[in-house]
Design a protein around this motif. Structure first.
Motif, PDB file in Angstrom:
ATOM      1  N   THR A 245       0.832  -1.206   0.000  1.00  0.00           N
ATOM      2  CA  THR A 245       0.000   0.000   0.000  1.00  0.00           C
ATOM      3  C   THR A 245       0.866   1.254   0.000  1.00  0.00           C
ATOM      4  O   THR A 245       0.597   2.210  -0.733  1.00  0.00           O
TER       5      THR A 245
ATOM      6  N   GLU B 241       1.007   4.298  -2.711  1.00  0.00           N
ATOM      7  CA  GLU B 241       0.829   5.704  -2.322  1.00  0.00           C
ATOM      8  C   GLU B 241       2.030   6.546  -2.734  1.00  0.00           C
ATOM      9  O   GLU B 241       1.887   7.638  -3.284  1.00  0.00           O
TER      10      GLU B 241
ATOM     11  N   ARG C 248       2.231   9.548  -5.405  1.00  0.00           N
ATOM     12  CA  ARG C 248       2.716  10.843  -4.925  1.00  0.00           C
ATOM     13  C   ARG C 248       3.861  11.341  -5.798  1.00  0.00           C
ATOM     14  O   ARG C 248       3.911  12.512  -6.174  1.00  0.00           O
TER      15      ARG C 248
END
Lengths: 458, 616
Positions: free
Chosen positions: A439, A443, A447
């Protein structure tokens, strides 16, 4: 100013271990070759590749030396020198002829590649129809295949790496490509020329002349040379935030890892492993060149390629390295063309290497030196720079203050690096990788992508 | 996860009992009058020890069913019962009583508050109360309002055994205590996950003091109970028979009937979450006889569960309970509590009832009906057990490994920035702050998972400025800890320890620093922690340390190594892990430009020293 990088089609050959327990236990070992065109995820049927599997990694090289005449030639010559003449010649004779290079390339092509590999390359070349080059990316995930001189690959039409329609590059894959850095010229090149007392002594002016002779007086480059490269001096040089670090000198292999060789306080050898080398480099350094010495036999030239192909966990930038000895003339021809083309292609390293190889081939048609220059792309693109006109005049060699775009570039680079750190852990753990890490990877990847888009929007 | 069948019994405006179904949702809305058909005679059989046979018990249970449940049953409940084996856990039957029986209730019928719900019977499913898939819980309010109490091992149980000489002894001396100890086995050994403390012959005061002095999670009372007039109160109350003050050490301790209301005051705010009362009539709701109209919350269990700050769940006995049965019940109850920490308390009791119902000694008696569960806990779980230091659970180990990965990556990420030029660091100041906050959170989590730790908290400071942070002891095991010795190591050229003041949790103890100025070493000795009293599991601020950043450069991450000596708890040495403190050195510019992270000052732990590693 620049023509920009050439658009390319990509063919990827990925060699992985066939899952045998270990090469070190002896017996034959297979590798698996997966072939993809255009997209890294578009792999077709895996092919079993039979490789000779000696008991020790060193023996792989010995076997190569026996199989490939260029290596054999070089090694015999090296042994003779060790015994007969401790004082090196100032200009060693050419170790690799064009004929030997072709012979070795044919062995690689015929013996190790399945017919599908050649067919896929041929198909891509036809599709490109000569309008744009095809980039052959070699992803080499096992030591056995990593140590082979793939740049020599030679089909019926001759060596493929010096054809204008083909670029042969090695790739250490990253999950998130690092975005290019906006560079206002001059391009800062930090040359680390080593010459430790306890190693075969180089003729440094000749070495420097071969590498930076043509760009030293070019205002588009700011060349700073470090002639006494102790760790402290190198660190100080890195404080100038060079874009390119160009190493000239000996190398070695220690515990399987490639090392470059600096000076200790007494001027003797100080070996530098990939992790230590990575720790020295500033964020601005997006290209490392590892030049073998040309005025003396390299202590252990394999060290340069081993460092260049260090695992992705070592955050080194894209590297151009020599994999076997070359003549002074070839070095000069390559690097002068390489740096010029680097600017012309707006920072495309594959284009610059392709031009450099061609120059060497033309300059020394009877030699196979062009194949010594290997490119290992470690940033996902091979295009670490985007050149912009200088907005102001800066003192030579000094880092100017950054523009907003450059600041954002750096943030995007950092975010991509962090995402790649997570990706490396996830890859190392394989199926056992915990969900939290996966995860976090997703992310951080998104980003990094968002920051990259912000940078491009400036 | 249990399916819920939640029945609410309440009074209408005329004082008549009504019923409604609160869960499953959809069954709500319709109400119907409660027509009790269980006779007072049948209740008397249960209360007076006249053992009804199996058929009579079934009849009582059937009448409870007919008294309370609508006909037809809600479809969802019917389906759940029909598919009981296919449900993940089963159906929890909860009966909430929020009304009071009228004084004018028919004399020949059982009051609603006295209904033996645990006998609930239906031919197709037999008795529900002895089936772990259909546990029965009583509550005195609509819905459940208490979350499971997070308990870091050890689970602390106070076993209060009252054996007054003026009443028959509750079994052979020490029999039930021995049974509980046997059920708990090696888990109550020193340092184990359960700590069992015996309070013999408890008086009102000694029980209250013991509960205040050392925080317990469970109170288990072994002794007599009853329902009647006590303490000059004309209204009958449930009571437990403690020992009269002053007689507890005499050869003939005298009983002290302690009413439910007083017991509530003793237990309130004590931290006890579960009361197990193996005492007769401790779940009885009212006194027999027309001259004693029932009132709310007069039973012991009912009173204890009714107040905020009281216990969250009570397991009590609605009738007399034979001594041997109490022993067997306790053994089963604690055996399950240890073996199945996730098991809700009503399921544990249902399984224990089942054991009693099949045991040769009590088969075909009403013994198994006697235990009743009163609860306010969501999901029926009183405790949420946290990982145990001695043997971290597999889940905790896995999480710890993940946390370590994050710490490694984030430490490396911060070090990467710190290795850059001043200009680059300024460009990356927001990124650094973000990752610093993430790192702090992971460090804190690691400390929580590891359990027995001594940690230094660091924070941010610029060169020349001061920073203060606590030295924290976190314990997962309770016990008497007298002294703690911690050696601190740091780079003396970059960091100076200005002072070490006693922390707020030292409480009566002393802090003795052994200064070694300029050497980067400090030996702190915390003497006589909490005045020598037992230290419950928890986190304690032992000292407040003040530092000055003297020689570090902006961007440096300084480490204070905490190296504790083994602490001696209950006379046994135990290894404690050190969690190092991090001081992030900022520059004046960086501070001005940096957004403050969510956790600007945090723990603590050891980020493995990572080389500064620039990326490609």
């Amino acid at each position: 100013m620049a023509n920009g990088p050439k658009p390319v089609d990509t063919v990827r050959w990925e060699f992985t271990s066939a899952g045998r327990p270990s090469l070190s236990v002896g017996g034959s070992a297979d590798a698996v070759l997966r072939i993809a065109s255009g997209s890294a995820t578009d792999f077709g049927t895996p092919h079993q590749v039979r490789l000779d599997a000696p008991q020790q990694e060193q023996q792989v090289l010995e076997r190569m030396a026996e199989q490939f005449s260029p290596f054999s030639q070089f090694r015999q010559s090296a042994r003779q020198e060790e015994g007969a003449n401790p004082t090196p010649p100032s200009d060693p004779s050419l170790p690799l002829t064009a004929e030997s290079a072709r012979e070795a390339g044919r062995i690689l092509w015929d013996r190790y590649l399945p017919a599908d590999a050649a067919a896929s390359l041929e198909k891509s070349l036809k599709a490109a129809a000569g309008e744009k080059p095809v980039r052959l990316e070699l992803v080499l995930r096992t030591n056995t295949v990593r140590d082979l001189p793939w740049e020599l690959l030679c089909d019926a039409g001759g060596p493929i790496a010096i054809r204008p329609e083909l670029q042969v590059v090695r790739t250490v894959p990253v999950a998130v490509p690092l975005p290019p850095m906006t560079v206002e010229l001059p391009l800062r090149v930090f040359v680390v020329a080593t010459n430790p007392k306890d190693e075969a002594v180089l003729v440094l002016p000749r070495e420097l002349e071969a590498v930076v002779g043509d760009i030293q007086n070019d205002k588009r480059f700011a060349v700073v040379v470090c002639m006494e490269p102790t760790l402290e001096m190198v660190k100080a040089g890195m404080g100038r935030e060079p874009h390119v670090v160009h190493y000239i000198g000996h190398s070695g292999v220690d515990q399987g890892r490639g090392n470059v060789i600096l000076h200790d306080a007494g001027g003797r050898t100080l070996w530098l492993a990939p992790d230590a080398a990575a720790a020295l480099l500033p964020a601005t350094c997006r290209l490392v060149c590892l030049s073998t010495c040309v005025t003396q036999r390299n202590y252990q030239i394999e060290g340069l390629m081993r460092m260049a192909q260090a695992p992705a966990a070592e955050p080194l930038p894209t590297i151009v390295a020599n994999q076997f000895p070359i003549s002074w003339e070839s070095a000069r021809a390559f690097w002068s063309t390489f740096y010029r083309e680097l600017l012309e292609s707006d920072g495309s390293i594959p284009d610059a290497v392709e031009a450099g190889r061609s120059a060497v081939s033309q300059q020394s048609p009877k030699a196979g030196d062009w194949a010594s220059f290997a490119l290992v792309v470690r940033d996902g693109t091979g295009k670490p720079f985007r050149f912009a006109s200088a907005s102001q005049v800066h003192p030579a060699g000094m880092a100017p203050s950054r523009s907003p775009r450059q600041s954002k570039d750096l943030q995007a680079q950092y975010a991509a690096w962090l995402a790649n750190e997570f990706a490396t852990r996830v890859e190392q753990m394989g199926e056992a990788a915990p969900e939290e890490l996966r995860t976090a990877l997703v992310e951080e990847r998104s980003r990094a992508e968002a920051i990259r888009r912000q940078a491009e929007g400036i | 996860m249990f399916e819920e069948f939640h029945l609410h019994l309440f009074n209408d405006l005329k004082g008549q009992w009504m019923a409604e179904i609160l869960r499953p949702v959809g069954g709500a809305g319709a109400t119907w009058p409660v027509n009790v058909v269980v006779t007072r005679q049948q209740l008397a059989w249960l209360r007076n020890g006249t053992q009804p046979d199996a058929a009579q018990l079934q009849d009582i249970g059937d009448k409870v069913w007919k008294s309370l449940l609508p006909n037809p049953l809600p479809q969802k409940f019917q389906n759940d019962l029909a598919n009981l084996g296919g449900l993940p856990a089963g159906v929890r039957i909860t009966v909430a009583l929020t009304g009071v029986d009228a004084a004018s209730a028919p004399a020949n019928l059982c009051r609603v508050c006295d209904l033996p719900l645990e006998t609930l019977y239906e031919a197709a499913h037999a008795h529900f109360g002895s089936n772990g898939r259909t546990p029965i819980t009583r509550c005195l309010q609509v819905g459940f309002d208490v979350d499971p109490e997070k308990v870091a091992y050890p689970l602390r149980i106070l076993l209060a055994v009252s054996a007054p000489s003026d009443l028959p002894s509750p079994g052979a001396p020490g029999q039930e205590e021995a049974a509980i100890r046997q059920a708990l086995g090696s888990l109550i050994d020193l340092g184990g996950p359960i700590e069992l403390t015996l309070l013999h012959q408890p008086t009102r005061i000694s029980l209250m003091r013991e509960l205040r002095k050392n925080r317990y999670h469970v109170l288990h009372f072994v002794g007599h109970g009853g329902f009647g007039i006590v303490d000059r109160d004309p209204n009958p109350q449930g009571h437990l028979l403690l020992i009269q003050e002053g007689t507890e050490n005499s050869p003939n301790p005298v009983s002290d009937p302690t009413p439910a209301s007083v017991l509530l005051n003793i237990l309130r705010n004590s931290g006890v979450r579960l009361a197990v009362l193996t005492a007769c009539s401790s779940a009885q709701a009212s006194q027999d006889g027309p001259k004693y109209p029932p009132a709310a919350f007069t039973g012991v269990a009912q009173r204890l569960i009714s107040a905020t700050g009281g216990v969250s769940a009570v397991v009590a006995m609605q009738f007399d309970l034979a001594n041997a049965a109490a022993v067997a019940f306790s053994k089963s109850f604690y055996g399950q509590l240890v073996e199945y920490p996730e098991r809700p308390v009503d399921v544990i009791v249902a399984e224990a009832r089942n054991e009693l119902s099949v045991g040769a000694a009590w088969a075909n008696t009403r013994t198994w009906v006697t235990p009743a569960v009163f609860s306010r806990c969501r999901g029926g779980r009183v405790f949420d057990f946290q990982p145990y230091f001695g043997t971290l659970s597999e889940a905790a180990c896995k999480e710890l490994a993940v946390v370590e990965e994050f710490i490694d990556i984030l430490s490396k990420a911060i070090a990467w920035i710190d290795g850059q030029s001043a200009g680059s660091r300024l460009d990356l100041v927001a990124e650094r702050a973000r990752n610093e906050a993430l790192l702090q959170a992971k460090l804190d989590r690691r400390g929580e998972l590891l359990g027995e730790t001594v940690g230094v908290r660091g924070g941010k400071a610029s060169r020349g400025s001061r920073i203060s942070g606590p030295l924290v002891l976190r314990t997962r095991l309770a016990g008497a800890v007298n002294n703690l010795v911690v050696k601190l190591q740091f780079e003396a050229t970059k960091l100076t320890l200005l002072s070490a003041q006693p922390g707020k949790d030292l409480q009566g103890g002393q802090l003795v620093p052994s200064r070694a100025p300029g050497r980067g070493q400090e030996r702190l000795v915390a003497l006589n922690l909490r005045g020598g009293q037992s230290l419950p599991a928890g986190e304690y601020e032992l000292a407040v340390l003040e530092w000055e950043v003297t020689g570090a450069a902006p961007g440096e991450m300084l480490t204070v190594i905490a190296d504790p000596e083994p602490l001696v708890r209950n006379g046994q040495p135990q290894i404690v892990r050190g969690l190092n403190g991090l001081v992030f050195v900022t520059g004046a510019n960086a501070i001005a430009a940096a957004p403050r992270p969510a956790a600007a000052v945090g723990n603590s732990a050891t980020p493995t020293a990572s080389p500064s590693t620039p990326p490609a």
